[in-house]
Design a protein around this motif. Structure first.
Motif, PDB file in Angstrom:
ATOM      1  N   VAL A 148       0.731  -0.939   0.105  1.00 18.81           N
ATOM      2  CA  VAL A 148       0.104   0.192   0.045  1.00 18.81           C
ATOM      3  C   VAL A 148       0.804   1.479  -0.243  1.00 18.81           C
ATOM      4  CG1 VAL A 148      -1.446   1.387   1.800  1.00 18.81           C
ATOM      5  CG2 VAL A 148      -1.772  -1.223   0.882  1.00 18.81           C
ATOM      6  N   LEU A 149       1.939   1.412   0.657  1.00 19.51           N
ATOM      7  CA  LEU A 149       2.873   2.239   1.007  1.00 19.51           C
ATOM      8  C   LEU A 149       3.567   3.097  -0.803  1.00 19.51           C
ATOM      9  CD1 LEU A 149       5.099   1.440   3.886  1.00 19.51           C
ATOM     10  CD2 LEU A 149       3.683   3.535   3.927  1.00 19.51           C
ATOM     11  N   HIS A 150       3.956   1.639  -0.927  1.00 19.77           N
ATOM     12  CA  HIS A 150       4.861   1.817  -2.681  1.00 19.77           C
ATOM     13  C   HIS A 150       3.531   1.983  -3.374  1.00 19.77           C
ATOM     14  CE1 HIS A 150       6.548  -0.090  -6.503  1.00 19.77           C
ATOM     15  NE2 HIS A 150       7.216   0.600  -5.743  1.00 19.77           N
ATOM     16  N   ASP A 151       2.465   1.566  -3.985  1.00 20.82           N
ATOM     17  CA  ASP A 151       1.535   1.207  -4.548  1.00 20.82           C
ATOM     18  C   ASP A 151       0.889   2.385  -4.800  1.00 20.82           C
ATOM     19  OD1 ASP A 151       2.988  -0.856  -5.515  1.00 20.82           O
ATOM     20  OD2 ASP A 151       1.337  -2.078  -5.476  1.00 20.82           O
ATOM     21  N   LEU A 152       0.332   3.369  -3.931  1.00 22.02           N
ATOM     22  CA  LEU A 152      -0.699   4.010  -3.412  1.00 22.02           C
ATOM     23  C   LEU A 152      -0.286   5.372  -3.422  1.00 22.02           C
ATOM     24  CD1 LEU A 152      -2.735   1.563  -3.299  1.00 22.02           C
ATOM     25  CD2 LEU A 152      -3.409   3.437  -0.885  1.00 22.02           C
ATOM     26  N   GLY A 153       1.244   4.959  -2.741  1.00 29.06           N
ATOM     27  CA  GLY A 153       2.387   6.690  -3.113  1.00 29.06           C
ATOM     28  C   GLY A 153       1.686   7.552  -1.710  1.00 29.06           C
ATOM     29  N   VAL A 154       1.619   6.446  -0.738  1.00 28.42           N
ATOM     30  CA  VAL A 154       1.229   7.169   1.184  1.00 28.42           C
ATOM     31  C   VAL A 154       2.237   8.337   1.086  1.00 28.42           C
ATOM     32  CG1 VAL A 154       0.949   6.880   2.771  1.00 28.42           C
ATOM     33  CG2 VAL A 154       0.365   4.957   1.450  1.00 28.42           C
ATOM     34  N   THR A 155       1.802   9.405   1.194  1.00 33.33           N
ATOM     35  CA  THR A 155       2.402  10.799   1.516  1.00 33.33           C
ATOM     36  C   THR A 155       2.853  10.761   3.277  1.00 33.33           C
ATOM     37  OG1 THR A 155       0.520  12.342   2.471  1.00 33.33           O
ATOM     38  CG2 THR A 155       2.036  11.781  -0.924  1.00 33.33           C
ATOM     39  N   LEU A 156       2.192  10.659   3.872  1.00 33.51           N
ATOM     40  CA  LEU A 156       2.261  10.742   5.537  1.00 33.51           C
ATOM     41  C   LEU A 156       1.600   9.398   6.234  1.00 33.51           C
ATOM     42  CD1 LEU A 156       0.295  14.384   5.918  1.00 33.51           C
ATOM     43  CD2 LEU A 156       3.266  13.576   6.040  1.00 33.51           C
ATOM     44  N   THR A 157       2.867   8.704   6.951  1.00 28.59           N
ATOM     45  CA  THR A 157       2.378   8.029   7.613  1.00 28.59           C
ATOM     46  C   THR A 157       2.300   8.364   9.085  1.00 28.59           C
ATOM     47  OG1 THR A 157       4.477   6.833   8.405  1.00 28.59           O
ATOM     48  CG2 THR A 157       3.319   6.482   6.354  1.00 28.59           C
ATOM     49  N   TRP A 158       1.338   7.229  10.432  1.00 25.33           N
ATOM     50  CA  TRP A 158       1.642   7.745  11.241  1.00 25.33           C
ATOM     51  C   TRP A 158       1.818   6.221  11.743  1.00 25.33           C
ATOM     52  CZ3 TRP A 158       1.946   9.618  16.068  1.00 25.33           C
ATOM     53  CH2 TRP A 158       0.588   8.756  17.393  1.00 25.33           C
ATOM     54  N   LEU A 176      12.576  -4.217  -2.344  1.00 24.19           N
ATOM     55  CA  LEU A 176      12.517  -2.573  -2.336  1.00 24.19           C
ATOM     56  C   LEU A 176      13.342  -2.102  -2.402  1.00 24.19           C
ATOM     57  CD1 LEU A 176       8.486  -2.386  -2.404  1.00 24.19           C
ATOM     58  CD2 LEU A 176       9.733  -2.014  -4.062  1.00 24.19           C
ATOM     59  N   ARG A 177      13.914  -0.662  -1.650  1.00 28.78           N
ATOM     60  CA  ARG A 177      14.971  -0.115  -1.245  1.00 28.78           C
ATOM     61  C   ARG A 177      14.084   1.076  -0.726  1.00 28.78           C
ATOM     62  NH1 ARG A 177      18.081   2.090  -6.640  1.00 28.78           N
ATOM     63  NH2 ARG A 177      15.660   2.228  -7.340  1.00 28.78           N
ATOM     64  N   PRO A 178      13.524   1.516   0.835  1.00 27.63           N
ATOM     65  CA  PRO A 178      13.009   2.035   1.288  1.00 27.63           C
ATOM     66  C   PRO A 178      13.116   3.762   1.373  1.00 27.63           C
ATOM     67  CG  PRO A 178      13.610   0.831   3.151  1.00 27.63           C
ATOM     68  CD  PRO A 178      14.013   0.423   2.192  1.00 27.63           C
ATOM     69  N   GLU A 179      14.265   4.437   0.711  1.00 26.10           N
ATOM     70  CA  GLU A 179      14.877   5.151   0.470  1.00 26.10           C
ATOM     71  C   GLU A 179      14.986   6.074  -0.236  1.00 26.10           C
ATOM     72  OE1 GLU A 179      18.542   2.425  -0.434  1.00 26.10           O
ATOM     73  OE2 GLU A 179      17.136   2.870   1.689  1.00 26.10           O
ATOM     74  N   LYS A 180      14.729   5.063  -1.942  1.00 29.31           N
ATOM     75  CA  LYS A 180      14.710   5.449  -3.480  1.00 29.31           C
ATOM     76  C   LYS A 180      13.227   5.593  -3.985  1.00 29.31           C
ATOM     77  CE  LYS A 180      19.088   6.729  -4.580  1.00 29.31           C
ATOM     78  NZ  LYS A 180      19.365   7.219  -4.202  1.00 29.31           N
ATOM     79  N   ASP A 181      12.646   3.865  -3.288  1.00 22.95           N
ATOM     80  CA  ASP A 181      11.582   3.200  -3.840  1.00 22.95           C
ATOM     81  C   ASP A 181      10.109   4.304  -3.468  1.00 22.95           C
ATOM     82  OD1 ASP A 181      12.932   2.228  -5.647  1.00 22.95           O
ATOM     83  OD2 ASP A 181      13.004   0.490  -4.645  1.00 22.95           O
ATOM     84  N   PHE A 182       9.983   5.387  -2.495  1.00 23.77           N
ATOM     85  CA  PHE A 182       8.816   5.533  -2.154  1.00 23.77           C
ATOM     86  C   PHE A 182       8.716   7.564  -2.041  1.00 23.77           C
ATOM     87  CE2 PHE A 182       9.890   1.664  -0.055  1.00 23.77           C
ATOM     88  CZ  PHE A 182       8.620   1.038  -0.185  1.00 23.77           C
ATOM     89  N   PRO A 183       9.363   7.521  -3.205  1.00 20.88           N
ATOM     90  CA  PRO A 183       8.920   8.952  -3.716  1.00 20.88           C
ATOM     91  C   PRO A 183       8.416   9.892  -2.592  1.00 20.88           C
ATOM     92  CG  PRO A 183       8.765   8.527  -5.347  1.00 20.88           C
ATOM     93  CD  PRO A 183       9.203   6.588  -4.616  1.00 20.88           C
ATOM     94  N   ALA A 184       7.257   9.110  -2.636  1.00 25.03           N
ATOM     95  CA  ALA A 184       6.079  10.793  -2.586  1.00 25.03           C
ATOM     96  C   ALA A 184       6.110  11.092  -1.102  1.00 25.03           C
ATOM     97  CB  ALA A 184       4.990   9.888  -2.794  1.00 25.03           C
ATOM     98  N   LEU A 185       6.568   9.555  -0.401  1.00 27.28           N
ATOM     99  CA  LEU A 185       6.448  10.055   1.189  1.00 27.28           C
ATOM    100  C   LEU A 185       6.494  11.625   1.631  1.00 27.28           C
ATOM    101  CD1 LEU A 185       5.278   8.541   3.827  1.00 27.28           C
ATOM    102  CD2 LEU A 185       7.589   6.985   4.077  1.00 27.28           C
ATOM    103  N   ARG A 186       6.388  12.259   2.466  1.00 28.83           N
ATOM    104  CA  ARG A 186       7.213  13.165   2.578  1.00 28.83           C
ATOM    105  C   ARG A 186       7.358  13.383   3.755  1.00 28.83           C
ATOM    106  NH1 ARG A 186       3.941  17.723   4.169  1.00 28.83           N
ATOM    107  NH2 ARG A 186       1.818  17.235   4.207  1.00 28.83           N
ATOM    108  N   ALA A 187       6.989  12.774   5.259  1.00 25.88           N
ATOM    109  CA  ALA A 187       6.992  12.311   6.544  1.00 25.88           C
ATOM    110  C   ALA A 187       6.375  11.294   7.592  1.00 25.88           C
ATOM    111  CB  ALA A 187       6.498  14.279   7.042  1.00 25.88           C
ATOM    112  N   LEU A 188       7.211  10.689   8.107  1.00 26.16           N
ATOM    113  CA  LEU A 188       6.678   9.758   9.095  1.00 26.16           C
ATOM    114  C   LEU A 188       6.474   9.906  10.624  1.00 26.16           C
ATOM    115  CD1 LEU A 188       9.582   7.945   7.898  1.00 26.16           C
ATOM    116  CD2 LEU A 188       7.655   6.286   8.363  1.00 26.16           C
ATOM    117  N   PHE A 189       4.450  10.288  11.094  1.00 22.17           N
ATOM    118  CA  PHE A 189       4.887  10.465  12.099  1.00 22.17           C
ATOM    119  C   PHE A 189       4.849   9.337  13.282  1.00 22.17           C
ATOM    120  CE2 PHE A 189       1.506  13.999   9.903  1.00 22.17           C
ATOM    121  CZ  PHE A 189       2.309  15.048   9.978  1.00 22.17           C
ATOM    122  N   VAL A 190       4.743   9.291  14.526  1.00 22.60           N
ATOM    123  CA  VAL A 190       5.233   8.606  14.884  1.00 22.60           C
ATOM    124  C   VAL A 190       4.879   8.841  16.633  1.00 22.60           C
ATOM    125  CG1 VAL A 190       7.671   7.308  14.129  1.00 22.60           C
ATOM    126  CG2 VAL A 190       8.043   8.399  15.488  1.00 22.60           C
TER     127      VAL A 190
END
Length: 415
Positions: A148-158, A176-190
């Motif tokens: 889901v993170l990859h295919d949808l292009g998720v931008t924010l996570t919690w 997959l490479r977390p640092e390269k293959d999820f370019p839409a990700l703007r931030a991780l809320f934790v």
């Protein structure tokens, strides 16, 4: 903050007087009396289950929740629609703003806990599209989260901070490479587990995205959020905070101890000097952000603090040193067990770095706390099994009728 306290303390005490629990205990008349008032404990909340702290008619409630029970029996909490307006506003105070064009993946439990519902409501209040991924559910295993993170292009996570490391491990097993293959990700809320600066930096490096910390509880909602300069500020414009020393019994505005909170915008369930039993450090340094709010560092549950020799260790203390190891070692998962005179730590680390990582961590713990430490390097996949990261369990709906050759032993296996 003083103005808010003066305006809101009176209504807060009046609301508490309508609660059966506080009516029986007696309610302080003002701020001076509140300073000497007995702490409200988690055991008090358990004893008042389910509605002993209710201060409004039950018809006025919007939601009912229970805590995760991570340090004991769960506690009940309830909120009115007005309470929810305050909850949502506090959660949405992110320095990385939630926008209408965001796809916001909520990867914390929904169910009775408040965390998933709160993030969902806050994201919708800002117009974002919510991806309700839930957590602790067979219907959303880690392999599906990565998809889901990859295919949808998720931008924010919690999510929990540690969960982001598990996603990274699952992504790598998927090629997959977390640092390269999820370019839409703007931030991780934790939020929800200890996050020291070393762990936070490591997660940001792994995902090539900023990590934005949140701190709160089901009983209170959000209590602190991160500013653009990486400081976690207590929302002292919404609650009165104190630090309780469980050894001396003293409370002070700052220092190291257990966090005590009196929410100032709470209708359904007022709390007076509620001891969260979280181990924290609170300070008031000047911050370039200009928020002029206290800064908190969350060290973990006090129940998770253990003694190893003469040292009292929190999870955060050990984790700071684990993630202080060089990033090239690839250490993401660990566990430790304390005994009377020593500490055993296990870390997952690839074989080329195993010996070096073990020696350096043992030296760091000895230098910091003067304790005898044994560090066991383990192959990746030992603490977090690969099958957990790659499998997608079959989740069935209730079914009673099967055809010839089908496995009807699954008739009731729809969990």
């Amino acid at each position: 903050m003083e103005t808010v306290l003066k305006e809101r303390l009176g209504p807060t005490l009046e609301a508490a007087a309508r609660s059966p629990f506080y009516a029986a205990r007696g309610v302080p008349a003002g701020r001076d009396e509140l300073a000497a008032y007995p702490l409200t404990t988690k055991q008090d909340l358990r004893d008042a289950y389910p509605f002993g702290l209710l201060a409004v008619d039950r018809a006025e409630l919007a939601t009912y929740h229970e805590s995760s029970g991570s340090s004991g029996v769960p506690t009940a909490s309830y909120y009115t629609p007005a309470d929810w307006e305050d909850l949502v506003e506090r959660y949405a105070r992110k320095h990385v703003g939630i926008r209408p064009d965001d796809l916001f993946l909520v990867r914390t439990p929904y169910a009775l806990m408040i965390t998933g519902h709160l993030a969902h409501a806050a994201a919708r209040s800002r117009g974002a599209t919510v991806v309700p991924a839930d957590n602790r559910s067979l219907a959303m295993p880690y392999a599906k989260v990565v998809r889901v993170l990859h295919d949808l292009g998720v931008t924010l996570t919690w999510s929990l901070a540690t969960d982001t490391l598990i996603w990274a491990a699952a992504a790598r097993l998927k090629g997959l490479r977390p640092e390269k293959d999820f370019p839409a990700l703007r931030a991780l809320f934790v939020g929800g587990d200890p996050l020291g600066p070393a762990k936070k930096k490591r997660i940001a490096e792994i995902w090539a995205a900023p990590v934005v910390e949140e701190y709160g509880a089901t009983e209170t909602g959000s209590l602190a959020g991160e500013c653009p300069y990486g400081k976690l500020h207590l929302w002292a414009d919404r609650a009165l905070f104190e630090v309780h020393d469980p050894v001396t019994g003293q409370t002070t505005p700052t220092g190291r101890g257990q966090l005590v909170v009196t929410p100032l915008y709470r209708e359904a369930m007022p709390l007076l000097r509620y001891n969260l039993e979280d181990a924290v450090e609170v300070s008031t340094p000047g911050c370039p952000c200009g928020w002029e709010l206290p800064v908190v560092r969350v060290l973990g549950r006090s129940a998770w603090t253990v003694r190893a020799g003469a040292a009292a260790l929190s999870q955060g203390d050990v984790e700071d040193l684990v993630f202080g190891l060089p990033a090239e070692y690839g250490v993401m998962f660990w566990r430790a067990r304390a005994s009377a005179g020593s500490l055993l730590v296990q870390i997952e680390v690839p074989s080329p770095y195993a010996g070096r990582a073990a020696r350096e961590l043992r030296q760091a713990l000895g230098d910091a706390y003067g304790i005898e430490t044994v560090v066991e390097p383990l192959p990746p996949g030992t603490l977090v099994p690969s099958r957990l990261l790659t499998t997608e369990p079959e989740v069935m709906k209730p079914r009673g009728l099967f055809g010839e050759g089908e496995d009807w032993n699954k008739a009731l296996e729809y969990y």
